[in-house]
Motif scaffolding. Sequence first.
Motif, PDB file in Angstrom:
ATOM      1  N   GLU A  36      52.241  66.047  67.210  1.00  0.00           N
ATOM      2  CA  GLU A  36      50.809  65.702  67.117  1.00  0.00           C
ATOM      3  C   GLU A  36      50.108  65.938  68.455  1.00  0.00           C
ATOM      4  O   GLU A  36      48.984  66.428  68.505  1.00  0.00           O
ATOM      5  CB  GLU A  36      50.634  64.242  66.681  1.00  0.00           C
ATOM      6  CG  GLU A  36      50.885  64.013  65.216  1.00  0.00           C
ATOM      7  CD  GLU A  36      49.878  64.751  64.355  1.00  0.00           C
ATOM      8  OE1 GLU A  36      48.670  64.708  64.653  1.00  0.00           O
ATOM      9  OE2 GLU A  36      50.308  65.381  63.371  1.00  0.00           O
ATOM     10  N   ARG A  37      50.759  65.562  69.535  1.00  0.00           N
ATOM     11  CA  ARG A  37      50.173  65.765  70.861  1.00  0.00           C
ATOM     12  C   ARG A  37      49.968  67.258  71.131  1.00  0.00           C
ATOM     13  O   ARG A  37      48.906  67.668  71.637  1.00  0.00           O
ATOM     14  CB  ARG A  37      51.080  65.157  71.926  1.00  0.00           C
ATOM     15  CG  ARG A  37      50.432  65.086  73.281  1.00  0.00           C
ATOM     16  CD  ARG A  37      51.329  64.436  74.336  1.00  0.00           C
ATOM     17  NE  ARG A  37      51.976  63.228  73.839  1.00  0.00           N
ATOM     18  CZ  ARG A  37      53.269  62.952  73.980  1.00  0.00           C
ATOM     19  NH1 ARG A  37      54.062  63.805  74.588  1.00  0.00           N
ATOM     20  NH2 ARG A  37      53.787  61.836  73.514  1.00  0.00           N
ATOM     21  N   ALA A  38      50.963  68.071  70.780  1.00  0.00           N
ATOM     22  CA  ALA A  38      50.835  69.519  70.981  1.00  0.00           C
ATOM     23  C   ALA A  38      49.713  70.080  70.108  1.00  0.00           C
ATOM     24  O   ALA A  38      48.941  70.943  70.549  1.00  0.00           O
ATOM     25  CB  ALA A  38      52.159  70.216  70.656  1.00  0.00           C
ATOM     26  N   ARG A  39      49.596  69.581  68.862  1.00  0.00           N
ATOM     27  CA  ARG A  39      48.532  70.056  67.971  1.00  0.00           C
ATOM     28  C   ARG A  39      47.154  69.671  68.516  1.00  0.00           C
ATOM     29  O   ARG A  39      46.229  70.486  68.508  1.00  0.00           O
ATOM     30  CB  ARG A  39      48.730  69.473  66.567  1.00  0.00           C
ATOM     31  CG  ARG A  39      47.764  70.036  65.540  1.00  0.00           C
ATOM     32  CD  ARG A  39      48.028  69.466  64.167  1.00  0.00           C
ATOM     33  NE  ARG A  39      47.760  68.049  64.076  1.00  0.00           N
ATOM     34  CZ  ARG A  39      46.540  67.536  63.847  1.00  0.00           C
ATOM     35  NH1 ARG A  39      45.520  68.315  63.695  1.00  0.00           N
ATOM     36  NH2 ARG A  39      46.378  66.228  63.780  1.00  0.00           N
ATOM     37  N   ARG A  40      46.999  68.451  69.017  1.00  0.00           N
ATOM     38  CA  ARG A  40      45.709  68.032  69.584  1.00  0.00           C
ATOM     39  C   ARG A  40      45.346  68.866  70.806  1.00  0.00           C
ATOM     40  O   ARG A  40      44.192  69.258  70.988  1.00  0.00           O
ATOM     41  CB  ARG A  40      45.748  66.555  69.952  1.00  0.00           C
ATOM     42  CG  ARG A  40      45.642  65.631  68.750  1.00  0.00           C
ATOM     43  CD  ARG A  40      45.390  64.196  69.194  1.00  0.00           C
ATOM     44  NE  ARG A  40      46.395  63.687  70.117  1.00  0.00           N
ATOM     45  CZ  ARG A  40      47.438  62.947  69.773  1.00  0.00           C
ATOM     46  NH1 ARG A  40      47.640  62.617  68.513  1.00  0.00           N
ATOM     47  NH2 ARG A  40      48.298  62.519  70.683  1.00  0.00           N
ATOM     48  N   ARG A  41      46.326  69.144  71.652  1.00  0.00           N
ATOM     49  CA  ARG A  41      46.057  69.977  72.829  1.00  0.00           C
ATOM     50  C   ARG A  41      45.636  71.386  72.416  1.00  0.00           C
ATOM     51  O   ARG A  41      44.730  71.967  73.008  1.00  0.00           O
ATOM     52  CB  ARG A  41      47.296  70.048  73.713  1.00  0.00           C
ATOM     53  CG  ARG A  41      47.542  68.804  74.497  1.00  0.00           C
ATOM     54  CD  ARG A  41      48.769  68.952  75.359  1.00  0.00           C
ATOM     55  NE  ARG A  41      49.074  67.711  76.049  1.00  0.00           N
ATOM     56  CZ  ARG A  41      50.243  67.432  76.580  1.00  0.00           C
ATOM     57  NH1 ARG A  41      51.225  68.303  76.510  1.00  0.00           N
ATOM     58  NH2 ARG A  41      50.431  66.276  77.187  1.00  0.00           N
ATOM     59  N   ILE A  43      44.164  72.293  69.573  1.00  0.00           N
ATOM     60  CA  ILE A  43      42.815  72.237  68.996  1.00  0.00           C
ATOM     61  C   ILE A  43      41.770  72.092  70.100  1.00  0.00           C
ATOM     62  O   ILE A  43      40.717  72.742  70.081  1.00  0.00           O
ATOM     63  CB  ILE A  43      42.709  71.098  67.962  1.00  0.00           C
ATOM     64  CG1 ILE A  43      43.508  71.458  66.719  1.00  0.00           C
ATOM     65  CG2 ILE A  43      41.264  70.818  67.593  1.00  0.00           C
ATOM     66  CD1 ILE A  43      43.622  70.331  65.720  1.00  0.00           C
ATOM     67  N   ALA A  44      42.044  71.256  71.092  1.00  0.00           N
ATOM     68  CA  ALA A  44      41.098  71.065  72.194  1.00  0.00           C
ATOM     69  C   ALA A  44      40.933  72.347  73.003  1.00  0.00           C
ATOM     70  O   ALA A  44      39.816  72.693  73.409  1.00  0.00           O
ATOM     71  CB  ALA A  44      41.566  69.930  73.093  1.00  0.00           C
ATOM     72  N   SER A  45      42.011  73.063  73.220  1.00  0.00           N
ATOM     73  CA  SER A  45      41.904  74.305  73.993  1.00  0.00           C
ATOM     74  C   SER A  45      41.148  75.373  73.211  1.00  0.00           C
ATOM     75  O   SER A  45      40.361  76.125  73.781  1.00  0.00           O
ATOM     76  CB  SER A  45      43.291  74.801  74.405  1.00  0.00           C
ATOM     77  OG  SER A  45      44.048  75.134  73.260  1.00  0.00           O
ATOM     78  N   ALA A  49      37.604  76.999  74.395  1.00  0.00           N
ATOM     79  CA  ALA A  49      37.449  78.451  74.484  1.00  0.00           C
ATOM     80  C   ALA A  49      36.248  78.923  73.674  1.00  0.00           C
ATOM     81  O   ALA A  49      35.486  79.789  74.120  1.00  0.00           O
ATOM     82  CB  ALA A  49      38.723  79.145  74.002  1.00  0.00           C
ATOM     83  N   CYS A  50      36.042  78.335  72.490  1.00  0.00           N
ATOM     84  CA  CYS A  50      34.872  78.701  71.670  1.00  0.00           C
ATOM     85  C   CYS A  50      33.577  78.347  72.385  1.00  0.00           C
ATOM     86  O   CYS A  50      32.616  79.127  72.373  1.00  0.00           O
ATOM     87  CB  CYS A  50      34.935  78.010  70.314  1.00  0.00           C
ATOM     88  SG  CYS A  50      36.204  78.671  69.231  1.00  0.00           S
TER      89      CYS A  50
END
Length: 129
Positions: A36-41, A43-45, A49-50
């Motif tokens: 979950e932590r990797a997925r949140r990071r 999504i945030a990155s 970038a967008c």
Amino acid sequence: MHDSHDPLRSLFREAASAGQSGAGLPPVSVIARRGERARRRRIASVAAACLLVLGGTGAALSTLLPHDSSPTLPATTPSPVPPSPVPTAPGASATPGASTSPGVTTSPPAPPPTTSGPGRSTATSYPPQ
């Protein structure tokens, strides 16, 4: 040399047996939290970038597109400014409806038209101009 007398090989075997006895999988909850932590990071990155791409595109467009140097006009036309009163000369009489300009005369406003029909009479009044 024989395999049983090789000191390096025996050390590797001892390290492997010690590591194998101490190795174990972490609980499922720990693995799920890491995921979950990797997925949140991630999504945030991607969101950052967008935002950077959109901001950079907006900045590039604002510099590359031609700018209109003409002044911006108001959305509505301004109301006309009433003329300022002309000062009268001493001794001259100011009468309503009379002009103070020499050579220009004005007549009083015409009375409002009346319409009459069978049994009725109405008068329409217009504001003075």
